[in-house]
Design an enzyme around this catalytic site. Structure first.
Site, short mmCIF file in Angstrom:
data_model
loop_
_atom_site.label_atom_id
_atom_site.label_comp_id
_atom_site.label_asym_id
_atom_site.label_seq_id
_atom_site.Cartn_x
_atom_site.Cartn_y
_atom_site.Cartn_z
NE ARG A 239 -60.93 25.35 1.51
CZ ARG A 239 -60.21 25.11 2.60
NH1 ARG A 239 -60.70 24.33 3.55
NH2 ARG A 239 -59.02 25.64 2.76
CD GLN B 297 -51.56 26.72 4.56
OE1 GLN B 297 -52.72 26.80 4.95
NE2 GLN B 297 -50.54 26.97 5.36
CG HIS C 198 -54.43 25.55 -0.12
ND1 HIS C 198 -55.18 26.72 -0.07
CD2 HIS C 198 -54.53 24.99 1.12
CE1 HIS C 198 -55.69 26.85 1.15
NE2 HIS C 198 -55.32 25.82 1.88
CG ASP D 239 -51.75 18.52 3.53
OD1 ASP D 239 -52.41 18.55 4.59
OD2 ASP D 239 -52.25 18.83 2.42
NE ARG E 292 -54.40 30.62 4.50
CZ ARG E 292 -55.31 29.66 4.28
NH1 ARG E 292 -55.16 28.47 4.81
NH2 ARG E 292 -56.36 29.87 3.49
CB CYS F 245 -51.44 23.44 5.16
SG CYS F 245 -52.09 21.79 4.82
#
Ligand code: CP
Ligand code: NVA
Length: 309
Positions: A102, A132, A129, A225, A293, A265
């Site tokens: 990340r 996700q 991402h 988001d 996930r 998310c």
């Protein structure tokens, strides 16, 4: 799987994505069958930013597959003392079987992949991402039994999650509209690239508007988001002002299809990008997205890190 790394779903075909989702379905329904799938394997997890879901799902996932995950905060390894990304990639490749990272700059993920000899998974960059969005696709697949022809409306900041959703939507035959305030639209290069992908199969690319009501018309999914992503904290007051009128509330949900679901998310800010009554209401699938996930990433790691044959 043909691809060595997962940097973005942009690099994957529809069949590749469907293979991951199909294995995720098996892993979720019969987890015991995969208890030794990655026995003796190790995943290095580099985190330049905080995480709840990504960290826990990868770490628990590796454990459930019989392997081991190492949490490497950027301050705990030599990265923040000037060791280069290429050297980090080359050295970790001598120890581990996969690297999940990340990062702030997307270039760091590209550099890790260029210099690592083991698979590299993008666990979020400033641009994209993919993990996700794989979980989001799986969540929709579970609910609807298919993805083709669905419409996703993304309301809010044209950020990493929005970009990845655009790439995935066009690959899977889904329509997508994005509503963002002026100045916070998705990256033009990504919109153009997703549009080119869509045109290859005679479809139209993502639509971008500044009107949330317009975007959610006919939508099967309303997605949002945070307005301020990790690394943008100094911009939070200006963003809060610019995004007025972009909260997903009951009135906006009522303009989507009657059976539309709400997705996010996470982490979320109730009263900013989403009203509590929506995210905590019956149309919200946010906890399924979070749980998935785990299953999707287990499938991904099995495909990437288990020996061929
Ligand atoms: N959605 C997501 O990636 O969450 P974390 O930041 O908690 O990992
Ligand atoms: N856009 C958010 C996603 C968090 C999972 C961020 O980058 O902070």
């Amino acid at each position: 799987m043909k691809q060595k790394h997962l940097l973005s779903l942009k690099d994957y075909s529809r069949a590749d994505i469907e293979d991951i989702l199909e294995l995720a379905r098996k892993v979720k329904s019969r987890p015991g069958d995969y208890r030794k799938a990655l026995e003796g394997k190790t995943l290095a997890m580099i985190f330049q930013k905080p995480s709840t879901r990504t960290r826990v799902s990868f770490e628990v996932g590796m454990y459930q597959l019989g392997g081991h995950a190492l949490f490497l905060g950027a301050d705990a390894i030599q990265l923040n003392r000037g060791e280069t990304v290429p050297d980090t990639a080359r050295v970790l490749s001598r120890f581990v079987d996969g690297i999940m990272a990340r990062v702030f700059a997307h270039q760091d993920i590209l550099d890790l992949a260029r210099h690592a000899t083991v698979p590299v998974i993008n666990g979020l960059s400033d641009l994209l991402h993919p993990c996700q969005v794989l979980a989001d696709l799986f969540t929709l697949f579970e609910r609807r039994g298919g993805l083709e022809g669905l419409k996703i409306a993304y309301v809010g900041d044209g950020n990493n999650v929005c970009h990845e959703l655009m790439f995935a939507a066009v690959k899977l035959g889904m329509a997508m509209s994005v509503a963002s305030p002026p100045g916070y639209e998705p990256n033009q290069l990504i919109v153009k690239s997703a549009t080119r992908d869509a045109q290859k199969s005679n479809r139209s690319g993502p639509e971008v508007t500044s009107d949330p009501k317009e975007a959610v018309k006919g939508a099967d999914v309303v997605y949002t988001d945070v307005w301020t992503s990790m690394g943008q904290e100094a911009e939070a007051p200006a963003r809060a002002k610019a995004f007025q009128g972009f909260m997903v509330d009951q009135a906006l949900m009522a303009r989507a299809e009657p059976d539309a679901v709400f997705m996010h998310c996470l982490p979320a800010h109730r009263g900013e990008e989403v009203a509590a009554e929506v995210i905590d209401g019956p149309r919200s699938v946010v906890l399924d997205e979070a749980e998935n996930r785990l299953h999707v990433q287990k499938a991904l790691m099995v495909l990437m890190m288990s020996p061929p044959g």
